[in-house]
Design a protein around this motif. Structure first.
Motif, PDB file in Angstrom:
ATOM      1  N   GLN A  30       8.635  -1.302  -1.567  1.00  0.00           N
ATOM      2  CA  GLN A  30       7.316  -1.416  -2.189  1.00  0.00           C
ATOM      3  C   GLN A  30       6.675  -0.050  -2.467  1.00  0.00           C
ATOM      4  O   GLN A  30       5.652   0.030  -3.136  1.00  0.00           O
ATOM      5  CB  GLN A  30       6.406  -2.285  -1.331  1.00  0.00           C
ATOM      6  CG  GLN A  30       6.903  -3.716  -1.202  1.00  0.00           C
ATOM      7  CD  GLN A  30       5.775  -4.701  -1.007  1.00  0.00           C
ATOM      8  OE1 GLN A  30       4.828  -4.746  -1.781  1.00  0.00           O
ATOM      9  NE2 GLN A  30       5.878  -5.508   0.046  1.00  0.00           N
ATOM     10  N   THR A  31       7.316   1.009  -1.978  1.00  0.00           N
ATOM     11  CA  THR A  31       6.861   2.350  -2.338  1.00  0.00           C
ATOM     12  C   THR A  31       7.022   2.576  -3.837  1.00  0.00           C
ATOM     13  O   THR A  31       6.215   3.265  -4.478  1.00  0.00           O
ATOM     14  CB  THR A  31       7.657   3.416  -1.558  1.00  0.00           C
ATOM     15  OG1 THR A  31       7.460   3.222  -0.155  1.00  0.00           O
ATOM     16  CG2 THR A  31       7.204   4.823  -1.934  1.00  0.00           C
ATOM     17  N   VAL A  32       8.059   1.981  -4.420  1.00  0.00           N
ATOM     18  CA  VAL A  32       8.305   2.138  -5.866  1.00  0.00           C
ATOM     19  C   VAL A  32       8.103   0.848  -6.657  1.00  0.00           C
ATOM     20  O   VAL A  32       7.844   0.882  -7.862  1.00  0.00           O
ATOM     21  CB  VAL A  32       9.732   2.677  -6.116  1.00  0.00           C
ATOM     22  CG1 VAL A  32       9.844   4.107  -5.616  1.00  0.00           C
ATOM     23  CG2 VAL A  32      10.785   1.814  -5.432  1.00  0.00           C
ATOM     24  N   ILE A  84      -6.241   2.742  -4.358  1.00  0.00           N
ATOM     25  CA  ILE A  84      -5.504   3.961  -4.706  1.00  0.00           C
ATOM     26  C   ILE A  84      -6.471   5.112  -4.999  1.00  0.00           C
ATOM     27  O   ILE A  84      -6.271   6.243  -4.544  1.00  0.00           O
ATOM     28  CB  ILE A  84      -4.573   3.712  -5.907  1.00  0.00           C
ATOM     29  CG1 ILE A  84      -3.483   2.706  -5.532  1.00  0.00           C
ATOM     30  CG2 ILE A  84      -3.932   5.020  -6.360  1.00  0.00           C
ATOM     31  CD1 ILE A  84      -2.633   2.243  -6.703  1.00  0.00           C
ATOM     32  N   THR A  85      -7.548   4.830  -5.743  1.00  0.00           N
ATOM     33  CA  THR A  85      -8.545   5.871  -6.046  1.00  0.00           C
ATOM     34  C   THR A  85      -9.184   6.388  -4.767  1.00  0.00           C
ATOM     35  O   THR A  85      -9.408   7.594  -4.601  1.00  0.00           O
ATOM     36  CB  THR A  85      -9.635   5.317  -6.985  1.00  0.00           C
ATOM     37  OG1 THR A  85      -9.030   4.835  -8.176  1.00  0.00           O
ATOM     38  CG2 THR A  85     -10.651   6.399  -7.343  1.00  0.00           C
ATOM     39  N   THR A  86      -9.457   5.472  -3.838  1.00  0.00           N
ATOM     40  CA  THR A  86     -10.074   5.860  -2.570  1.00  0.00           C
ATOM     41  C   THR A  86      -9.137   6.736  -1.756  1.00  0.00           C
ATOM     42  O   THR A  86      -9.550   7.755  -1.189  1.00  0.00           O
ATOM     43  CB  THR A  86     -10.466   4.610  -1.761  1.00  0.00           C
ATOM     44  OG1 THR A  86     -11.441   3.876  -2.504  1.00  0.00           O
ATOM     45  CG2 THR A  86     -11.059   4.994  -0.414  1.00  0.00           C
ATOM     46  N   ILE A  87      -7.854   6.364  -1.694  1.00  0.00           N
ATOM     47  CA  ILE A  87      -6.913   7.145  -0.889  1.00  0.00           C
ATOM     48  C   ILE A  87      -6.643   8.501  -1.543  1.00  0.00           C
ATOM     49  O   ILE A  87      -6.484   9.515  -0.862  1.00  0.00           O
ATOM     50  CB  ILE A  87      -5.600   6.349  -0.646  1.00  0.00           C
ATOM     51  CG1 ILE A  87      -4.944   6.809   0.659  1.00  0.00           C
ATOM     52  CG2 ILE A  87      -4.626   6.478  -1.782  1.00  0.00           C
ATOM     53  CD1 ILE A  87      -5.662   6.389   1.903  1.00  0.00           C
ATOM     54  N   VAL A  88      -6.614   8.539  -2.886  1.00  0.00           N
ATOM     55  CA  VAL A  88      -6.438   9.817  -3.582  1.00  0.00           C
ATOM     56  C   VAL A  88      -7.661  10.704  -3.339  1.00  0.00           C
ATOM     57  O   VAL A  88      -7.541  11.894  -3.027  1.00  0.00           O
ATOM     58  CB  VAL A  88      -6.221   9.600  -5.095  1.00  0.00           C
ATOM     59  CG1 VAL A  88      -6.349  10.920  -5.862  1.00  0.00           C
ATOM     60  CG2 VAL A  88      -4.843   8.994  -5.345  1.00  0.00           C
ATOM     61  N   GLY A  89      -8.857  10.117  -3.454  1.00  0.00           N
ATOM     62  CA  GLY A  89     -10.077  10.881  -3.203  1.00  0.00           C
ATOM     63  C   GLY A  89     -10.156  11.377  -1.772  1.00  0.00           C
ATOM     64  O   GLY A  89     -10.611  12.489  -1.505  1.00  0.00           O
ATOM     65  N   PHE A 105       0.823  -1.207   0.000  1.00  0.00           N
ATOM     66  CA  PHE A 105       0.000   0.000   0.000  1.00  0.00           C
ATOM     67  C   PHE A 105       0.860   1.262   0.000  1.00  0.00           C
ATOM     68  O   PHE A 105       0.367   2.356  -0.280  1.00  0.00           O
ATOM     69  CB  PHE A 105      -0.951   0.007   1.202  1.00  0.00           C
ATOM     70  CG  PHE A 105      -1.952   1.127   1.169  1.00  0.00           C
ATOM     71  CD1 PHE A 105      -2.778   1.304   0.070  1.00  0.00           C
ATOM     72  CD2 PHE A 105      -2.054   2.013   2.225  1.00  0.00           C
ATOM     73  CE1 PHE A 105      -3.693   2.343   0.030  1.00  0.00           C
ATOM     74  CE2 PHE A 105      -2.964   3.053   2.189  1.00  0.00           C
ATOM     75  CZ  PHE A 105      -3.788   3.223   1.101  1.00  0.00           C
ATOM     76  N   ALA A 106       2.160   1.126   0.279  1.00  0.00           N
ATOM     77  CA  ALA A 106       3.065   2.279   0.240  1.00  0.00           C
ATOM     78  C   ALA A 106       3.052   2.941  -1.138  1.00  0.00           C
ATOM     79  O   ALA A 106       3.199   4.163  -1.259  1.00  0.00           O
ATOM     80  CB  ALA A 106       4.487   1.845   0.598  1.00  0.00           C
ATOM     81  N   LEU A 129       1.708   7.522  -4.762  1.00  0.00           N
ATOM     82  CA  LEU A 129       0.931   8.030  -5.900  1.00  0.00           C
ATOM     83  C   LEU A 129       0.014   9.170  -5.462  1.00  0.00           C
ATOM     84  O   LEU A 129      -0.145  10.166  -6.177  1.00  0.00           O
ATOM     85  CB  LEU A 129       0.118   6.893  -6.518  1.00  0.00           C
ATOM     86  CG  LEU A 129      -0.314   7.083  -7.982  1.00  0.00           C
ATOM     87  CD1 LEU A 129       0.896   7.331  -8.873  1.00  0.00           C
ATOM     88  CD2 LEU A 129      -1.085   5.854  -8.464  1.00  0.00           C
ATOM     89  N   SER A 130      -0.578   9.047  -4.273  1.00  0.00           N
ATOM     90  CA  SER A 130      -1.460  10.110  -3.778  1.00  0.00           C
ATOM     91  C   SER A 130      -0.682  11.404  -3.570  1.00  0.00           C
ATOM     92  O   SER A 130      -1.193  12.498  -3.840  1.00  0.00           O
ATOM     93  CB  SER A 130      -2.150   9.680  -2.479  1.00  0.00           C
ATOM     94  OG  SER A 130      -1.269   9.727  -1.374  1.00  0.00           O
ATOM     95  N   ILE A 131       0.568  11.295  -3.107  1.00  0.00           N
ATOM     96  CA  ILE A 131       1.387  12.486  -2.874  1.00  0.00           C
ATOM     97  C   ILE A 131       1.766  13.145  -4.204  1.00  0.00           C
ATOM     98  O   ILE A 131       1.709  14.371  -4.353  1.00  0.00           O
ATOM     99  CB  ILE A 131       2.649  12.131  -2.068  1.00  0.00           C
ATOM    100  CG1 ILE A 131       2.259  11.667  -0.654  1.00  0.00           C
ATOM    101  CG2 ILE A 131       3.600  13.328  -1.983  1.00  0.00           C
ATOM    102  CD1 ILE A 131       3.402  11.057   0.138  1.00  0.00           C
ATOM    103  N   LEU A 132       2.140  12.336  -5.202  1.00  0.00           N
ATOM    104  CA  LEU A 132       2.518  12.872  -6.508  1.00  0.00           C
ATOM    105  C   LEU A 132       1.331  13.565  -7.186  1.00  0.00           C
ATOM    106  O   LEU A 132       1.463  14.646  -7.773  1.00  0.00           O
ATOM    107  CB  LEU A 132       3.058  11.750  -7.406  1.00  0.00           C
ATOM    108  CG  LEU A 132       4.391  11.124  -6.958  1.00  0.00           C
ATOM    109  CD1 LEU A 132       4.775   9.975  -7.882  1.00  0.00           C
ATOM    110  CD2 LEU A 132       5.497  12.172  -6.902  1.00  0.00           C
TER     111      LEU A 132
END
Length: 415
Positions: free
Chosen positions: A186-188, A198-203, A55-56, A61-64
């Motif tokens: 696993q971050t990269v 990912i969509t949920t965490i970005v939202g 999940f890292a 991705l959310s930060i970028l």
């Protein structure tokens, strides 16, 4: 007499500079605390339990995406001197109304989740029923906006709550002893990808009203025009860095627990379970403080920013009228929370996904402004590289939304 006048002018200038500095820090923390609300905490616990260190990548991705979005939106809003829906209407007639409706509905969904989160926080701290805790928290938020100096009060409250959240979460991250090396790898290079997560965490961190919270706060403080671009850019970058560090630290705190073999019940309150497993009863109470602080600051941020979108329907809203709209917004959110039968944790995960689906619509409008209507920004020469980055983030958010819409709505239905 002349000397006294000069001293008075100097004092006024000093007071103005101090107020401007607090407003800038307030804008940073409004965006930061909104992006690290109870939804993000619950989403992080839920998806870390499911995906582990992988999940890292979602956090990165959310930060970028955050950088690409916030740097564009903060700059366009403050350079133009217009709230986002007003700017949108000037670019594409009628689009500001659409944006306002989407953000207000999305902000309402967020605020239902925020009040639910505040209720969960007070349940951890005092054993209160979440609905009673939510009602108490909503009343506190309303009291802040009833103050005659509401804007100054909001700045100071958000700064204090933000610092408390960061300090306590760092403590739990150290105690939990996460596998940092695996998390960094696993971050990269994640072992698995989950676009719904990912969509949920970005939202949950940059979707809906959060995109515009810091920019609108700066607009209210009078930080507008091309001459403030460097100041605005610095504030946006600092805000994103604060949220980025906080997101990763929270993830590490929960990952340490998951990696130790503890199985979190994602249908309950997984964040509280993680903090308790890491630091016992002290950790459990620390979670209550962090969660409530995240929730009440997000209630304030969501209501404040969502009320600014009513400017789409009238450009003559006074600050006092905005305060009353904000209070009404909180009251409606509370009523809907009390009526909604879903569990608070399920609400918190769903609203992030919902706002992730709304996100690309607003971004599209801003990219159109940058590429095709730069005249709305006056004589300011907008950086081409920033538009390229923003367009890439917009395209990515459309893709993630398309592949995630089914799983996101399944979250709240329980299917």
């Amino acid at each position: 007499m002349a000397a006294t006048g000069e001293e008075s002018t100097a004092e006024q200038a000093k007071s103005f500079a101090s107020a401007r500095r607090i407003s800038l820090i307030g804008a940073i923390f409004m965006m930061a605390t909104s992006a690290i609300g109870p939804g993000f905490i619950t989403q992080t616990a839920t998806f870390t339990a499911q995906l582990g260190a992988a999940f890292a990548f979602g956090i990165l991705l959310s930060i970028l995406i955050d950088f690409a979005i916030q740097l564009n939106v903060w700059r366009m809003v403050t350079v133009s001197g217009m709230f986002a829906p007003q700017l949108a209407n000037r670019a594409i007639p009628g689009s500001g109304y659409l944006l306002a409706v989407l953000i207000i509905i999305g902000g309402l969904a967020f605020n239902i989740g925020n009040i639910a989160g505040a209720g969960l926080g007070l349940k951890v701290l005092f054993g209160l029923d979440p609905k009673i805790g939510g009602a108490i928290s909503a009343a506190i938020a309303i009291a802040i906006f009833l103050s005659r100096r509401a804007l100054a009060a909001v700045d100071r409250v958000l700064i204090v709550l933000g610092l408390v959240m960061i300090a306590l979460t760092v403590y739990v991250a150290v105690v939990s002893g996460p596998p940092v090396a695996d998390a960094l790898r696993q971050t990269v290079l994640p072992d698995t990808l989950n676009f719904a997560a990912i969509t949920t965490i970005v939202g949950g961190t940059v979707g809906g009203y959060i995109t515009y919270s810091g920019a609108h706060k700066l607009l209210d403080s009078g930080t507008t025009g091309p001459e403030h671009v460097k100041e605005v850019n610095r504030a946006a970058v600092n805000g994103i860095l604060v949220t980025g560090v906080m997101r990763y630290v929270l993830f590490l705190a929960i990952l340490g627990v998951v990696a130790s073999g503890v199985v979190l019940d994602t249908s309950g309150n997984p964040g509280a379970q993680a903090f308790q497993a890491a630091a016992g009863e002290v950790g459990f109470k620390v979670f209550g403080v962090v969660f409530w602080a995240a929730a009440i600051s997000s209630v304030i941020g969501a209501a404040y920013t969502s009320s600014s979108f009513f400017s789409a329907f009238s450009d003559r809203l006074t600050q006092r009228t905005r305060s009353f709209i904000t209070i009404g917004f909180i009251a409606v959110s509370l009523v809907l929370f009390l009526l909604w039968g879903a569990a608070p944790a399920a609400i918190l995960v769903f609203v992030g996904g919902f706002n992730g689906l709304v996100l690309p619509i607003g971004l599209t409008i801003f990219m159109i402004i940058g590429w095709f209507r730069p005249g709305l920004l006056g004589d300011y020469r907008y950086p081409r590289w920033l538009l390229v980055v923003g367009t890439a983030a917009t395209a990515l958010s459309y893709y993630m939304g398309a592949v995630s819409i089914g799983p996101i709505f399944a979250m709240v239905s329980g299917s």
